[in-house]
Design a protein around this motif. Sequence first.
Motif, mmCIF file in Angstrom:
data_model
loop_
_atom_site.group_PDB
_atom_site.id
_atom_site.type_symbol
_atom_site.label_atom_id
_atom_site.label_comp_id
_atom_site.label_asym_id
_atom_site.label_seq_id
_atom_site.Cartn_x
_atom_site.Cartn_y
_atom_site.Cartn_z
ATOM 1 N N THR A 205 -19.812 -29.862 -11.714
ATOM 2 C CA THR A 205 -19.345 -29.771 -13.100
ATOM 3 C C THR A 205 -18.597 -28.462 -13.295
ATOM 4 O O THR A 205 -18.861 -27.470 -12.602
ATOM 5 N N SER A 207 -16.826 -25.833 -16.439
ATOM 6 C CA SER A 207 -16.625 -25.455 -17.841
ATOM 7 C C SER A 207 -15.960 -24.092 -17.879
ATOM 8 O O SER A 207 -16.021 -23.339 -16.899
ATOM 9 N N ALA A 217 -12.103 -28.217 -17.303
ATOM 10 C CA ALA A 217 -13.366 -28.734 -17.822
ATOM 11 C C ALA A 217 -13.618 -30.084 -17.158
ATOM 12 O O ALA A 217 -12.677 -30.838 -16.865
#
Length: 471
Positions: A205, A207, A217
């Motif tokens: 992931t 961010s 993102a």
Amino acid sequence: MSTVSSSSSTSSILQQAAQSILSGVTNSQLDVNSLVSALVTGASAAQSQTIATAMTSDQTQLSALGTMQSSMSSLLSSLTGLDDGSIFTNLAATMSGSGITATTTTGAAAGSYSVNVTQIATANQISSKAYAANATLGTGNLNISVGTTSMTVALTSANNTLSGIASAINSASNNPGVTAAVVTGTDGQHLVLTSTQTGAANAVTVSADPTVDAGMATANFTQVTAGQDAKLTVSGTPIDSASNNVTTALSGVTLSLTSAAVGTTQSLSVATNSSSIVSAVQNFTTAYNSWISTVQSLSSYDSTTNTSGPLLGDAMLNSAVNGIASIMASGIQVGGTTYSLAQLGVNLNDDGTLTFTSSTLQSTLAATPAMAQNVFNGTNGIGEQLSSFISSYTDSVTGQIAQRDSTLQTDLTAQQTAETNLSAYQATLTSQYQAEFTQLNTIMSQTQNNTNYLNQLFGGNGAAGTMNKSS
């Protein structure tokens, strides 16, 4: 023989010395250095030869003992697993099909199992949207996570391109288990992130701070490969594994899966590792034959040249040879039944070497595996007996070879000391003789001068003499 030779040599030297003295009396000067060297050599030759002979003998025996130690140690090493019977508890795992490799570790149990694989574990891979070459992506913090572990990359004007980000991720000391690469396609450049660990729980992931490009993102990345667990059943029991090396499904057995296994049902067999047993017995046979070759070399005798091996007739070597041969020839009693190496395909030849027929052992392991286990049992098996006996020779502290070696080293040191003392004695004797014969040379020279003077004065050697002339 050496005493007679030494006496003869000394006598010859003394004769030379006497002749030199007589020559000195009859008008010759003594060759002091040669004479002194000859006399010193004559005085110390016998002792010097004795020391040299003793040192050569010690060194020869030490070398021979080293050869013996090496050969016996190799034989001892070849008994690993055969001395305590542990090799017969080693199990091997085999699969009936392809795509699965099975290996055993401690705790495996013999048996047969069915294995069905429906999917293998894969690693999650995601790709960013396309960017122009060397596009800058703002500044701030970029957070990368794999599962529950994460890292932060600080983007500055020095590294806020895709290649800068990839380099920062790959070189980070706290990298959570992700590799980064820049892939250039027809639509531009993409940042591709791949988890280094397979399994559904190890998803990647991304961010970022608001000051960083919104494309950084997870929602703006495309999933290339989903992270998933391997799914299989072992004898009907369902199993999920984040890794394709499945270690928890069956005690003591590791199943390594590849894509070729998907959709197959295979048989897993865990049984005695016959190949390792055959290999161990073959290694033992080779080491034993090497030992016999070493013994023959150390105790050889050539009647043509009258030369012998360094340990011919040696009591310790003979004891080792006889002890090992006795164990090899004896049968093993287990439960009232006698077992022998011949039943495992190991036969003793007339020259003392062994011949190993592996097919005989393989047949025995297949039909009556207990027979092989009895021959090499850890209580009174051939391997255990040989190991105990050989260790009594090869042990670095209490072994017979080490003790013999220590005695020889002590004697060698004593001979070296004697050699040093003899050299000091020779130096002292040389100085003494040089002083004495130099003085003798002086006296003889003076005597000769006096003789010449008297001849001149009173006549002699055909001369009238000064005083005779005056009269």
